[in-house]
Design a protein around this motif. Sequence first.
Motif, PDB file in Angstrom:
ATOM      1  N   LEU A 163      -1.506   1.036  -5.453  1.00  0.00           N
ATOM      2  CA  LEU A 163      -0.096   1.293  -5.745  1.00  0.00           C
ATOM      3  C   LEU A 163       0.440   0.253  -6.715  1.00  0.00           C
ATOM      4  N   ASP A 164       1.017   0.717  -7.845  1.00  0.00           N
ATOM      5  CA  ASP A 164       1.683  -0.189  -8.783  1.00  0.00           C
ATOM      6  C   ASP A 164       3.130  -0.406  -8.393  1.00  0.00           C
ATOM      7  N   GLY A 165       3.776   0.661  -7.926  1.00  0.00           N
ATOM      8  CA  GLY A 165       5.168   0.534  -7.541  1.00  0.00           C
ATOM      9  C   GLY A 165       5.771   1.880  -7.232  1.00  0.00           C
ATOM     10  N   PHE A 166       7.054   1.880  -6.878  1.00  0.00           N
ATOM     11  CA  PHE A 166       7.755   3.133  -6.670  1.00  0.00           C
ATOM     12  C   PHE A 166       9.241   2.962  -6.976  1.00  0.00           C
ATOM     13  N   LYS A 167       9.831   4.086  -7.322  1.00  0.00           N
ATOM     14  CA  LYS A 167      11.244   4.135  -7.714  1.00  0.00           C
ATOM     15  C   LYS A 167      11.996   4.984  -6.704  1.00  0.00           C
ATOM     16  N   LYS A 172       0.840  -1.198   0.000  1.00  0.00           N
ATOM     17  CA  LYS A 172       0.000   0.000   0.000  1.00  0.00           C
ATOM     18  C   LYS A 172       0.876   1.249   0.000  1.00  0.00           C
ATOM     19  N   TYR A 173       0.234   2.381  -0.273  1.00  0.00           N
ATOM     20  CA  TYR A 173       0.954   3.644  -0.420  1.00  0.00           C
ATOM     21  C   TYR A 173       1.730   4.020   0.841  1.00  0.00           C
ATOM     22  N   GLU A 174       1.170   3.690   2.004  1.00  0.00           N
ATOM     23  CA  GLU A 174       1.819   4.057   3.272  1.00  0.00           C
ATOM     24  C   GLU A 174       3.204   3.431   3.420  1.00  0.00           C
ATOM     25  N   LEU A 175       3.502   2.414   2.603  1.00  0.00           N
ATOM     26  CA  LEU A 175       4.805   1.767   2.649  1.00  0.00           C
ATOM     27  C   LEU A 175       5.940   2.754   2.353  1.00  0.00           C
ATOM     28  N   LEU A 176       5.649   3.789   1.569  1.00  0.00           N
ATOM     29  CA  LEU A 176       6.675   4.771   1.219  1.00  0.00           C
ATOM     30  C   LEU A 176       7.187   5.518   2.453  1.00  0.00           C
ATOM     31  N   GLU A 177       6.367   5.615   3.497  1.00  0.00           N
ATOM     32  CA  GLU A 177       6.792   6.291   4.721  1.00  0.00           C
ATOM     33  C   GLU A 177       7.880   5.500   5.447  1.00  0.00           C
ATOM     34  N   ASN A 178       8.005   4.212   5.111  1.00  0.00           N
ATOM     35  CA  ASN A 178       8.995   3.356   5.776  1.00  0.00           C
ATOM     36  C   ASN A 178      10.350   3.348   5.077  1.00  0.00           C
ATOM     37  N   VAL A 179      10.464   4.052   3.965  1.00  0.00           N
ATOM     38  CA  VAL A 179      11.698   4.032   3.184  1.00  0.00           C
ATOM     39  C   VAL A 179      12.801   4.818   3.891  1.00  0.00           C
ATOM     40  N   VAL A 180      13.938   4.160   4.069  1.00  0.00           N
ATOM     41  CA  VAL A 180      15.143   4.812   4.585  1.00  0.00           C
ATOM     42  C   VAL A 180      16.231   4.567   3.534  1.00  0.00           C
TER      43      VAL A 180
END
Length: 416
Positions: A202-206, A176-184
């Motif tokens: 969410l399809d993905g993120f770069k 889900k989109y909230e996963l981006l908040e966990n990126v370090v």
Amino acid sequence: MEAQQVKNQIGGQTSISPPVNVNFDNFPSVRVLSSGIDTLYLTLNVDWSNSSFLFDLASLKSDAIEADKAIPGQIEDWLFLVQPYGRRGYEWLLESSEYSLRIGNWDSPKESKPSVIIEIRSEPLWRLGPRSSVDRILALIAAASNSDLGKANIQDVKVSRSDLCVDVLTPESLWKYELLENVVCRAKSIRPYFRNGQLIKLDGFKVGNGNLVARLYDKQQEIKVKSKKFWMYDIWNLTAIPEGWTVIRVEFQLLREAIKDLGLNTPEDLFRLVVNLWAYCTQDWLKLQDRPGTHHTQRKNLEWWSVVQGGFNKVQDAFPLIRYKAIKTKQEHLIRQTYGLMTSLTALHQEQCRADIAELADFNDCLSALFESLELLGAERDFGIRVFEKRAKNSREYQKSAYIQELREKYGFFKL
């Protein structure tokens, strides 16, 4: 981290943390399906001065320019297309579904540019394995450059790009989109991609946009709408993705500068240290951790990310059935497409002939409509050559036959 420190870590001079040993029983909701190298670029410095290979390529490209389209060429069992144009300062472009080669028009190696740039595509890497894929294309170049004048000298082979990946079977509830908040991450740039513009899907993120880039995306969706690589299901040992689950691909793309900084120069360096490289990417460069906004000492990896960190075991094994699966998938798609076109053509033909609407058409009616239409186009004259060209475009492992040999001679194609 300075380049030399990273190089030392990857090379083992100072120990980098080994891949995490994950007990998957603790995380029954997440499972690694596959890991490997999905794309590989090599650069070669070659001395062609004792070989006629470049002259042969010039002749093929001249024919392609005259025909105003790509024409087939062949090196041993590899059939490819020679384009009537070059690319980015390289005179010759050779392409097939397995490999793409850019070859420069100079006899001796240059300091500023490699003689050859090779792209090894996804299918041969999974079908043959990375080592065999590299050995195969180098052997083909060596065979092609062996002529009456002598043999070319391949002076060195370097890795200029490598895409490493792990595919993880994951509950959709975790993606889900909230996963981006966990990126370090060391990189500052994070770009999400959404399906049909819907923020909730969410399809993905770069992550990153330079010499080292990470991509996390829904591989099941990507196969369905873009790549059509349904043979990955065989790699995963799945016939279908269970409802409520998805397959997330975690992929790192490393370009030449990043690879050089990490001390991985040759293909053998990459194959030998690929597990360490994955550890660097997932333990140092990028992590997904809980408690966003708190100090790094108070944050811990998401359990899902710990599985990803330990998911890269070794360079993937060969999976020969991929060739059959890839051809079968494309064949099924063409059959469906052809069936639709056949019914449309037959309907138009019957309307033109004012056929009785109560009389159901059969395949004989379709063939009659097809042959009459082809005669009007004069298409039967170049049917064989069109088939030959498309076989070159889709060639995986070209097998010789008397018919193809005859066709090649008839239309002036020849082996390098």
